[in-house]
Design an enzyme around this catalytic site. Structure first.
Site, mmCIF file in Angstrom:
data_model
loop_
_atom_site.group_PDB
_atom_site.id
_atom_site.type_symbol
_atom_site.label_atom_id
_atom_site.label_comp_id
_atom_site.label_asym_id
_atom_site.label_seq_id
_atom_site.Cartn_x
_atom_site.Cartn_y
_atom_site.Cartn_z
ATOM 1 N N HIS A 297 0.825 -1.210 0.000
ATOM 2 C CA HIS A 297 0.000 0.000 0.000
ATOM 3 C C HIS A 297 0.860 1.262 0.000
ATOM 4 C CE1 HIS A 297 -2.663 -3.065 1.870
ATOM 5 N NE2 HIS A 297 -3.507 -2.555 0.995
ATOM 6 N N CYS B 168 -6.333 9.822 4.226
ATOM 7 C CA CYS B 168 -7.235 9.993 5.371
ATOM 8 C C CYS B 168 -8.178 11.180 5.150
ATOM 9 C CB CYS B 168 -6.428 10.183 6.655
ATOM 10 S SG CYS B 168 -7.440 10.361 8.148
#
Length: 626
Positions: free
Chosen positions: A274, A450
């Site tokens: 990731h 985020c």
């Protein structure tokens, strides 16, 4: 000029080594001595036939549509696949073949193509569910896939899940929901990463070894093995499977900056899929030296993640291109180790967008394992070519009815409706304003999205507010919000917020929505997040902001009416202090736990987001009291 990022032994020999590696890894090819020519190794089969001789950044339409377009393209190009309408789920187009057999479902974030949808087919997965880029898929889509397989007649469904918090949460939530619907479901967690000598609380990551599990479990399911038999077999195989990655460049989520900085000429050892940086940085070595370094690290007996490889063992080897690196197969895998390489896979099997890296996976294999590994499959990425004409074919299947969603229900307003609407509007505005700040914090501790995920939730709530009445019952509103964030937010954050809101909803009803009830709701929500997410205060997560606030709000049960706002103010201050304290905490949960502590010098983005949400609630209520 920046040097090219290629992992080779020498410029002069790289072509010959690449051809030699290809031929050595295949039983059907041969080299023409003295020439760079690859031939079939069975030339006698050409007698009387025509022989054929040949020689000779991110390209997307939009960030928002790239995942759906990729899935649609895969399905349209294959005669054996179908899309589940309304979900990012790829299914076998012959569901009748699942009747009486165990069905296999896997998936995860997109950006790892051809995983996971490319492994759907007879002899491998029955379905795959995709999330956004590097974001775990939503529980609703996972549940829809499970129910589709169950409705097709499968006698059980096995979920193959990589060991990441978001995947565990979302697949786990869907599994629990499916069991409540009477479906026989089991879960296998793949955690074969060999990077960390002392894995933390989050455990070892699931990497390219997941593809081996797809293959072995798929072969067993095709033969009619039971759910328990398949779980037992792959669990045993995983004990002898290990993966390690190395990269010469970072990658970047579409629309975001690169996940980490890597100077030219340097490489990262032990990175994830990731975009997380690795455990060790060094100067680029030759391809042979890199492979030797990787195997030495994987088989280090002093490491708790050690692969138990010894002389005489038979292994299956996978050299997996992480997206943008050419690396020839190296014979050093077997030299001086007495290990038999029974099978070799070399290519792109589980990528990480455009990362210039490679991962090495070794799997101990006996005769039974090899038999399952060799079993035929129609999965297009194994690889296989479709022989079905795709033009004019219907490639969309309808999902089973799952009832109405809370956000679609009709609600009645109440005295609290205007107050709650104003609070929601303030929270959404705050999250949109903080989008880039949260992304920046997350780039240092995760995959840098985020802020994007929180902004997605905010926009979904704003859109819902435009067309719906805010219910007078707070519990019903929390249920609506739980459905929205589960569907629109994605990733582990979406699952955690949805768990919080779902658990809290039962504590605030029309007849019970006083301050004490809200305190109970906050407590129930945080407990649910701790129970299913596995994190605790002090682990450097959003709980470090949320739990102190929830503890402070318990004082509402005994506070006089005039003191309630003071308690809320104190709770917000404790959340803010808790978020700031994460700057000095060691990450023990989530993706940040895989990153060296010295690189985590900024507050946790999830905790900062929670503090911002609570402050927006406070400011809205103070404004309305004036």
């Amino acid at each position: 000029m920046e040097p090219q990022r290629k992992l080779i032994n020498s410029v002069d020999g790289c072509v010959d080594e690449a051809l030699c590696g290809l031929v050595r890894a295949s039983g059907g090819l041969a080299l023409l001595r003295g020439h760079r020519v690859v031939l079939r190794s069975d030339p006698e089969c050409l007698r009387g036939r025509v022989a054929l001789l040949s020689g000779g950044g991110k390209l997307i339409n939009s960030v928002d549509g790239c995942v759906d377009e990729a899935l649609c393209g895969l399905v349209r190009a294959s005669g054996g696949l179908a899309l589940l309408r309304g979900h990012r789920v790829v299914l076998r187009s012959d569901p009748e073949c699942l009747r009486g057999r165990v069905a296999l479902l896997s998936g995860g974030g997109s950006g790892h193509e051809p995983a996971h949808a490319g492994y759907v087919g007879a002899g491998m997965l029955s379905a795959a569910v995709a999330g956004g880029v590097f974001a775990s898929p939503p529980p609703a889509s996972i549940l829809a896939a499970i129910l589709s397989l169950h409705n097709a007649g499968a006698c059980g469904v096995l979920l193959i899940v990589k060991n990441y918090t978001g995947d565990r949460l979302n697949f786990g939530l869907a599994a629990e929901q499916a069991r409540n619907c009477g479906v026989a479901v089991d879960v296998v967690i793949v955690a074969e990463d060999c990077a960390f000598d002392r894995p933390g609380k989050a455990g070892r990551r699931g990497l390219c070894g997941t593809v081996f599990v797809h293959k072995l479990a798929g072969a067993m399911a095709e033969e009619g093995s039971s759910l328990d038999q398949i779980v037992a077999k792959v669990t045993e195989v995983l004990k002898g499977t290990g993966t390690l990655g190395v990269s010469l460049s970072p990658c970047s989520v579409p629309g975001c900056l690169p996940s980490f900085d890597l100077p030219p000429g340097d490489m990262e050892l032990g990175l994830g899929i990731h975009g997380e940086p690795g455990i060790k940085r060094s100067k680029v070595m030759s391809a042979d030296e890199v492979v030797k370094t990787m195997i030495d690290h994987m088989t280090d007996p002093d490491s708790q993640s050690c692969l138990p490889l010894k002389s005489g063992d038979s292994v299956v080897v996978c050299m997996n291109n992480l997206g943008a690196l050419t690396m020839p197969w190296s014979p050093l895998v077997t030299e001086n180790r007495g290990v038999l390489v029974a099978r070799v896979m070399s290519g792109s099997f589980m990528t990480s967008l455009e990362m210039a890296g490679v991962s090495l996976t070794l799997m101990l294999a006996n005769e039974e394992t090899l038999r399952l590994f060799d079993a035929k499959t129609s999965a297009p990425a194994w690889p296989n070519l479709s022989s079905v004409c795709v033009s004019g074919r219907s490639f969309v299947a309808d999902p089973p009815s799952a009832g109405t969603r809370p956000q679609d229900d009709t609600h009645a307003e109440g005295p609290l409706s205007p107050v709650m609407r104003e609070v929601l509007q303030m929270v959404c505005s705050t999250l949109l304003e903080k989008q880039e700040e949260l992304n920046s914090l997350d780039r240092a501790a995760g995959d840098g999205d985020c802020g994007n995920t929180h902004a997605q939730a905010a926009r979904a709530i704003q859109e819902w507010l435009q067309g719906h009445v805010v219910p007078g019952c707070p519990g019903r509103l929390l249920s609506v919000l739980a459905g929205l964030v589960q569907e629109k937010m994605g990733g582990s954050s979406g699952a955690l917020y949805s768990l919080f809101l779902t658990a809290a909803a039962a504590h605030v009803t029309e007849g019970r929505s006083n301050a004490a009830a809200w305190a109970g709701a906050m407590h129930a929500g945080t407990q649910a997040m701790r129970r299913y997410g596995g994190a605790e205060p002090g682990d450097r997560t959003m709980l470090d902001a949320l739990c102190p606030a929830a503890d402070e709000l318990t004082k509402l049960t005994t506070a006089p009416p005039g003191g309630q706002m003071l308690i809320l103010q104190a709770a917000v201050q404790r959340a803010t202090s808790g978020a700031e304290s994460t700057r000095d905490l060691t990450a023990r949960a989530g993706r940040a736990s895989y990153i060296a502590a010295e690189r985590l010098t900024r507050p946790d983005p999830g905790a900062v987001a929670v503090a911002a949400i609570l402050r927006a609630v406070l400011e809205s209520m103070e404004r309305q009291k004036k």
